[in-house]
Design an enzyme around this catalytic site. Structure first.
Site, PDB file in Angstrom:
ATOM      1  N   ASP A  33      15.421 -63.458  61.686  1.00 43.68           N
ATOM      2  CA  ASP A  33      16.553 -64.553  61.387  1.00 43.68           C
ATOM      3  C   ASP A  33      18.027 -63.523  61.902  1.00 43.68           C
ATOM      4  OD1 ASP A  33      17.205 -66.763  60.193  1.00 43.68           O
ATOM      5  OD2 ASP A  33      18.155 -64.993  59.024  1.00 43.68           O
ATOM      6  N   GLU A  89      16.879 -64.306  67.040  1.00 48.16           N
ATOM      7  CA  GLU A  89      17.481 -64.929  66.796  1.00 48.16           C
ATOM      8  C   GLU A  89      19.326 -64.251  67.112  1.00 48.16           C
ATOM      9  OE1 GLU A  89      19.977 -68.559  63.869  1.00 48.16           O
ATOM     10  OE2 GLU A  89      19.473 -66.622  63.004  1.00 48.16           O
TER      11      GLU A  89
END
Length: 527
Positions: free
Chosen positions: A205, A264
């Site tokens: 993330d 990401e």
């Protein structure tokens, strides 16, 4: 030597809160996912990406992690996760988990220790604590992604502790200080914990934002950051971050069978591709593609950029049109029946492009964005910045009948779902799509089976280049070698395919032989 499995894998993203509720509390969980796992396997995907289910106060629906190495009781137990992993592997599915290394929960034990410690302590050095020019002014002008200042006072009423702590997201999500080597050591153990259990991959993330500029200087602009942190270069894409992924790559490569890392990395293609160099992560999401509208030239332009990045750095693109953070493609592409047709065509298109692809739960049902009532919205981004992601997170409809929230809950007399389901949700249910041979679900399963067949026959291989062009009538074409191409009719009238084309699967019936209807896509063999 064959290519690694992830290079051309199709991964199904599960948002556990909204997939299936096994205990009737209105929140999806591991028990529900275990029961529905055969459904995912029946699609023909290669694996599952699970968004966070680790212990969390759930301020940001799990992305505020208080313990990286356990399961939140809201979702189940670590034993249930092990059962899930075993069943998934027996069904031929790999499991990819989310790791959130940029920030944690303000309830994380290490942050709580930092709060109890004094300014300048080793405990506070794990995070970004700093003094402002005065007790009422934060250390710099950085803005939170969720709106407002990225700084909060540690002890607002204290006469002696005037420090602030940094949070690029909500105040409940303090950022780790990656300039402290102890943070890197901590996360290396987190990776080992999950890889040792048998997890096949990790999705990282906010992978580009771990390091902040030395000295935490003011940013040149002060507008609210809403575009993946790109408007403040001081909080993302610092050169030091690449050493983190070199370390993680070495750790990941030490496991057998092979594991992988996908990032990401919400940056432009050339910048993002640097994170997938041969000694860093294996993949990064093609974010320049995820947010596109319905425009042939834009698709071709981004496709060329991604192909150039692949040629320079080696990693194939990782395609997606939806995830839990963005508006559903059927709505983004115009809404109504035309938006649904375009979303269906877009999904077929990405499944035919060179590289890997990700499908977000419900995308195979053509689900549209839901206008969640304001009183029911729980996204902290809505509370602080006026933007809600709840509309893409509404629980899945499994059955036509409204009982048990259209089958979302698997027990009698369940609680209301954590987000309300629309009254029309049953029309999009899984069972409706399973019974309709022309449904989007049936299209996806047929496409994935054909993808395997063409791969076995050597027509497709993960090393194929993507050659992009736009023909007459806004016909988008991505060629994969000499035998196969993907075509998408993105204009307002039928578009003629090149001579010598044989359509092997299409998202809608052809206008006539050799022509595609507008807002449709096809996989085409050349002869």
């Amino acid at each position: 030597m064959s290519d690694p499995w992830w290079q051309s894998a199709v991964i199904y993203q599960v948002y556990p809160r909204s997939f299936a509720d096994g205990d009737g509390d209105g929140v999806g969980d591991l028990a529900g996912l275990l029961s529905r796992l055969p459904y995912i396997a029946s699609l023909g995907v290669d694996g599952i990406w699970l968004t966070p289910f680790q212990p969390s106060p759930q301020v940001d629906q799990g992305y505020d992690v208080s313990d990286y190495c356990d399961v939140d009781p809201l979702f189940g137990t670590l034993q249930q996760f092990d059962q899930l992993l075993d069943l998934a592997h027996s069904l031929g599915l790999r499991i990819v988990l989310d790791v959130v290394p940029n920030h944690c929960s303000s309830e994380h034990p290490l942050f709580q220790q930092a709060l109890r410690s004094s300014p300048g302590s080793s405990e506070r050095a794990m995070f970004h604590f700093a003094d402002g020019p005065d007790p009422a002014t934060p250390p710099n002008n950085w803005q939170s992604v969720f709106g407002g200042s990225a700084w909060s006072r540690v002890n607002p009423g204290s006469d002696s502790d005037h420090q602030w702590y940094l949070h690029l997201f909500s105040p409940a999500q303090p950022d780790w200080n990656w300039r402290n080597p102890l943070v890197g050591d901590y996360f290396a153990e987190v990776l080992r914990f999950w890889f040792d259990r048998g997890v096949d991959g990790l999705r990282i993330d906010v992978a580009h934002a771990l390091f902040k500029a030395e000295g935490l200087p003011d940013a040149a602009t002060t507008g609210t950051v809403v575009d993946g942190l790109r408007s403040n270069p001081l909080v993302s894409d610092q050169e030091e971050v690449h050493e983190v992924y070199r370390r993680w790559r070495t750790l990941t490569d030490s496991y057998t069978p092979e594991r992988f890392l996908v990032g990401e990395v919400n940056l432009d293609p050339q910048q993002a591709a640097r994170y997938t160099r041969s000694d860093e992560m294996h993949q990064a999401f093609a974010f320049a593609f995820v947010r596109l509208g319905w425009d042939a030239n834009e698709w071709a332009g981004v496709g060329r950029e991604l192909e150039a990045a692949r040629l320079e750095h080696g990693a194939s693109p990782t395609w997606a049109l939806e995830n839990h953070d963005i508006v559903r493609s059927a709505t983004r592409f115009g809404g109504g029946s035309r938006g649904v047709a375009r979303a269906r065509a877009g999904l077929l298109a990405i499944l035919g492009l060179p590289g890997g692809a990700y499908i977000y739960q419900g995308q195979e049902l053509g689900l549209t964005e839901v206008d969640v009532p304001v009183a029911a919205r729980v996204d902290p981004m809505w509370e602080r910045g006026g933007v809600s992601r709840d509309g893409a997170r509404v629980p899945l409809p499994w059955t036509v009948a409204p009982e048990k929230s259209h089958g979302f809950s698997l027990v009698d007399a369940p609680s209301s779902p954590w987000l309300p389901l629309p009254s029309s949700w049953g029309a999009s249910a899984v069972e409706v799509h399973q019974e309709d041979e022309h449904s989007t679900l049936r299209l996806v399963t047929a496409a994935l089976e054909l993808r395997r067949q063409l791969g076995f026959k050597g027509v497709l291989n993960s090393g194929d280049a993507g050659v992009w062009r736009v023909g007459n009538g806004d016909l988008l074409i991505c060629e994969r070698g000499s035998e196969f191409f993907v075509a998408v009719a993105m204009g307002d009238a039928p578009a003629r395919l090149p001579p010598g084309s044989t359509v092997v699967i299409a998202s809608a019936p052809q206008a006539e032989d050799g022509w595609l209807e507008p807002d449709s896509a096809a996989w085409v063999l050349r002869h």
